[in-house]
Write a protein that holds these residues in place. Structure first.
Motif, PDB file in Angstrom:
ATOM      1  N   GLY A 216      17.773   1.110 -12.169  1.00 58.46           N
ATOM      2  CA  GLY A 216      16.607   1.137 -11.300  1.00 58.46           C
ATOM      3  C   GLY A 216      16.446  -0.170 -10.546  1.00 58.46           C
ATOM      4  O   GLY A 216      17.048  -1.191 -10.889  1.00 58.46           O
ATOM      5  N   LEU A 217      15.635  -0.147  -9.500  1.00 54.97           N
ATOM      6  CA  LEU A 217      15.409  -1.349  -8.694  1.00 54.97           C
ATOM      7  C   LEU A 217      14.503  -2.324  -9.429  1.00 54.97           C
ATOM      8  O   LEU A 217      13.563  -1.925 -10.105  1.00 54.97           O
ATOM      9  N   SER A 218      14.803  -3.607  -9.272  1.00 55.04           N
ATOM     10  CA  SER A 218      13.928  -4.629  -9.844  1.00 55.04           C
ATOM     11  C   SER A 218      12.699  -4.773  -8.966  1.00 55.04           C
ATOM     12  O   SER A 218      12.664  -4.267  -7.836  1.00 55.04           O
ATOM     13  N   LEU A 219      11.690  -5.480  -9.443  1.00 50.09           N
ATOM     14  CA  LEU A 219      10.474  -5.671  -8.667  1.00 50.09           C
ATOM     15  C   LEU A 219      10.779  -6.383  -7.353  1.00 50.09           C
ATOM     16  O   LEU A 219      10.259  -6.006  -6.294  1.00 50.09           O
ATOM     17  N   GLU A 220      11.618  -7.412  -7.394  1.00 50.39           N
ATOM     18  CA  GLU A 220      11.941  -8.160  -6.175  1.00 50.39           C
ATOM     19  C   GLU A 220      12.693  -7.285  -5.176  1.00 50.39           C
ATOM     20  O   GLU A 220      12.473  -7.374  -3.964  1.00 50.39           O
ATOM     21  N   GLU A 221      13.580  -6.425  -5.701  1.00 51.07           N
ATOM     22  CA  GLU A 221      14.307  -5.514  -4.805  1.00 51.07           C
ATOM     23  C   GLU A 221      13.355  -4.514  -4.169  1.00 51.07           C
ATOM     24  O   GLU A 221      13.472  -4.183  -2.973  1.00 51.07           O
ATOM     25  N   LYS A 222      12.388  -4.044  -4.939  1.00 50.49           N
ATOM     26  CA  LYS A 222      11.394  -3.109  -4.395  1.00 50.49           C
ATOM     27  C   LYS A 222      10.554  -3.789  -3.317  1.00 50.49           C
ATOM     28  O   LYS A 222      10.234  -3.192  -2.282  1.00 50.49           O
ATOM     29  N   ARG A 223      10.190  -5.044  -3.569  1.00 49.59           N
ATOM     30  CA  ARG A 223       9.399  -5.792  -2.579  1.00 49.59           C
ATOM     31  C   ARG A 223      10.182  -5.938  -1.275  1.00 49.59           C
ATOM     32  O   ARG A 223       9.639  -5.748  -0.172  1.00 49.59           O
ATOM     33  N   THR A 224      11.454  -6.264  -1.390  1.00 48.75           N
ATOM     34  CA  THR A 224      12.299  -6.449  -0.200  1.00 48.75           C
ATOM     35  C   THR A 224      12.415  -5.140   0.580  1.00 48.75           C
ATOM     36  O   THR A 224      12.289  -5.123   1.815  1.00 48.75           O
TER      37      THR A 224
ATOM     38  N   PHE B 240      -0.128   2.017   7.646  1.00 49.08           N
ATOM     39  CA  PHE B 240       0.004   3.056   6.633  1.00 49.08           C
ATOM     40  C   PHE B 240      -1.125   2.990   5.616  1.00 49.08           C
ATOM     41  O   PHE B 240      -1.647   1.920   5.327  1.00 49.08           O
ATOM     42  N   GLN B 241      -1.456   4.171   5.081  1.00 49.14           N
ATOM     43  CA  GLN B 241      -2.320   4.231   3.911  1.00 49.14           C
ATOM     44  C   GLN B 241      -1.418   4.295   2.677  1.00 49.14           C
ATOM     45  O   GLN B 241      -0.228   4.614   2.776  1.00 49.14           O
ATOM     46  N   LEU B 242      -1.993   4.036   1.521  1.00 46.36           N
ATOM     47  CA  LEU B 242      -1.210   4.011   0.288  1.00 46.36           C
ATOM     48  C   LEU B 242      -0.521   5.356   0.051  1.00 46.36           C
ATOM     49  O   LEU B 242       0.662   5.406  -0.308  1.00 46.36           O
ATOM     50  N   LYS B 243      -1.241   6.441   0.261  1.00 46.62           N
ATOM     51  CA  LYS B 243      -0.665   7.764   0.010  1.00 46.62           C
ATOM     52  C   LYS B 243       0.543   8.026   0.895  1.00 46.62           C
ATOM     53  O   LYS B 243       1.515   8.659   0.470  1.00 46.62           O
TER      54      LYS B 243
ATOM     55  N   LYS C 117      13.548   4.416   0.900  1.00 41.27           N
ATOM     56  CA  LYS C 117      13.935   3.147   0.282  1.00 41.27           C
ATOM     57  C   LYS C 117      14.231   3.250  -1.223  1.00 41.27           C
ATOM     58  O   LYS C 117      14.559   2.238  -1.851  1.00 41.27           O
ATOM     59  N   GLY C 118      14.085   4.446  -1.772  1.00 43.51           N
ATOM     60  CA  GLY C 118      14.425   4.620  -3.178  1.00 43.51           C
ATOM     61  C   GLY C 118      13.436   3.990  -4.147  1.00 43.51           C
ATOM     62  O   GLY C 118      13.765   3.725  -5.307  1.00 43.51           O
ATOM     63  N   ILE C 119      12.208   3.729  -3.665  1.00 47.78           N
ATOM     64  CA  ILE C 119      11.170   3.160  -4.536  1.00 47.78           C
ATOM     65  C   ILE C 119      10.364   4.306  -5.113  1.00 47.78           C
ATOM     66  O   ILE C 119       9.835   5.129  -4.371  1.00 47.78           O
ATOM     67  N   THR C 120      10.246   4.374  -6.428  1.00 48.26           N
ATOM     68  CA  THR C 120       9.502   5.470  -7.044  1.00 48.26           C
ATOM     69  C   THR C 120       8.039   5.434  -6.609  1.00 48.26           C
ATOM     70  O   THR C 120       7.448   4.357  -6.464  1.00 48.26           O
ATOM     71  N   SER C 121       7.478   6.591  -6.377  1.00 46.59           N
ATOM     72  CA  SER C 121       6.100   6.672  -5.888  1.00 46.59           C
ATOM     73  C   SER C 121       5.117   6.027  -6.865  1.00 46.59           C
ATOM     74  O   SER C 121       4.095   5.470  -6.449  1.00 46.59           O
ATOM     75  N   MET C 122       5.432   6.078  -8.154  1.00 45.83           N
ATOM     76  CA  MET C 122       4.537   5.516  -9.169  1.00 45.83           C
ATOM     77  C   MET C 122       4.440   3.989  -9.076  1.00 45.83           C
ATOM     78  O   MET C 122       3.444   3.392  -9.479  1.00 45.83           O
TER      79      MET C 122
ATOM     80  N   VAL D 131       4.908   2.189  -6.136  1.00 46.06           N
ATOM     81  CA  VAL D 131       4.580   1.729  -4.782  1.00 46.06           C
ATOM     82  C   VAL D 131       3.300   0.891  -4.769  1.00 46.06           C
ATOM     83  O   VAL D 131       3.230  -0.169  -4.146  1.00 46.06           O
ATOM     84  N   LYS D 132       2.263   1.359  -5.459  1.00 48.26           N
ATOM     85  CA  LYS D 132       0.969   0.659  -5.462  1.00 48.26           C
ATOM     86  C   LYS D 132       1.113  -0.755  -6.015  1.00 48.26           C
ATOM     87  O   LYS D 132       0.578  -1.718  -5.443  1.00 48.26           O
ATOM     88  N   GLU D 133       1.827  -0.903  -7.127  1.00 46.30           N
ATOM     89  CA  GLU D 133       2.013  -2.221  -7.747  1.00 46.30           C
ATOM     90  C   GLU D 133       2.789  -3.161  -6.822  1.00 46.30           C
ATOM     91  O   GLU D 133       2.403  -4.315  -6.640  1.00 46.30           O
ATOM     92  N   VAL D 134       3.862  -2.647  -6.236  1.00 48.26           N
ATOM     93  CA  VAL D 134       4.688  -3.467  -5.334  1.00 48.26           C
ATOM     94  C   VAL D 134       3.881  -3.861  -4.105  1.00 48.26           C
ATOM     95  O   VAL D 134       3.905  -5.023  -3.674  1.00 48.26           O
ATOM     96  N   LEU D 135       3.160  -2.909  -3.549  1.00 41.75           N
ATOM     97  CA  LEU D 135       2.350  -3.164  -2.367  1.00 41.75           C
ATOM     98  C   LEU D 135       1.293  -4.230  -2.648  1.00 41.75           C
ATOM     99  O   LEU D 135       1.091  -5.159  -1.857  1.00 41.75           O
TER     100      LEU D 135
END
Length: 205
Positions: free
Chosen positions: A6-14, A27-30, A40-45, A47-51
């Motif tokens: 899985g992607l790391s937090l930093e990879e998700k942020r990038t 964009f809205q969160l939803k 981008k392959g970021i799990t929907s669960m 997204v909120k934390e990364v954002l």
């Protein structure tokens, strides 16, 4: 076949920042929770934390409009932020270089007259010996601290105070025994036995 990592937090942020830069939209969160997994392959669960982490680091802007919150990030702002950061780092570098130069000057000045020589080495050896001797004497002196005249004087004073206090309590005990004998007709021996008062109980001399 090994399981895909899985992607790391930093990879998700990038990757989420890439999404903002590519779309150049609000964009809205939803919406992000639907788009980010597909593109981008970021799990929907997650997204909120990364954002939220990007908003906290001032990399993504957010604004509440009515009941909705919108998020955006444009390449121009990121570029300006990097330039400001680079400028700040350059200022810190210049300041650090000046400080190092000043410290080098101080070290050079402080080193003058301290070059290794026979006399200097002899003085350093003597200083070390004197320091060691001083430590030994201090340790020895500590052993005899209780024999110090001032300490003995202080101990005598404390002893006198303690004896006076003990005699006052002795007087109180005698007064109480006398009162019990007169009031209730108790024998002194019975009072001593009842309260554990020794036969030789008396004032301190």
């Amino acid at each position: 076949m090994s399981k895909k990592r899985g992607l790391s937090l930093e990879e998700k942020r990038t990757k989420l920042m890439e999404l903002f830069f590519e779309k150049k939209d609000f964009f809205q969160l939803k919406e992000l929770e639907k788009i980010a997994p597909k593109e981008k392959g970021i799990t929907s669960m997650s997204v909120k934390e990364v954002l939220q982490s990007l908003v906290d680091d001032d990399m993504v802007d957010s604004e509440r409009i009515g009941t909705s919150t919108y998020f955006w990030a444009f390449p121009s702002k990121a570029s300006m932020k990097r330039k400001r950061r680079l400028s700040d780092l350059n200022e810190q570098l210049v300041h650090s270089e000046k400080k190092i130069a000043a410290l080098d000057g101080d070290i050079k000045s402080a080193s003058e007259g301290r070059e290794d020589s026979t006399d200097r080495l002899a003085m350093l050896t003597k200083l070390e010996d004197v320091t060691s001797r001083r430590q030994q004497l201090s340790t020895e002196l500590e052993k005899y601290k209780n024999c110090d005249p001032e300490r003995l004087k202080e101990i005598r004073k404390e002893t006198t105070v303690a004896m006076d206090a003990a005699n006052r309590w002795t007087e109180n005990v005698f007064s109480l025994k006398s009162w019990c004998k007169n009031k209730f007709g108790f024998l002194e021996s019975d009072i001593d036995k009842q309260f554990g008062i020794p036969e030789d109980f008396d004032y301190l001399n």
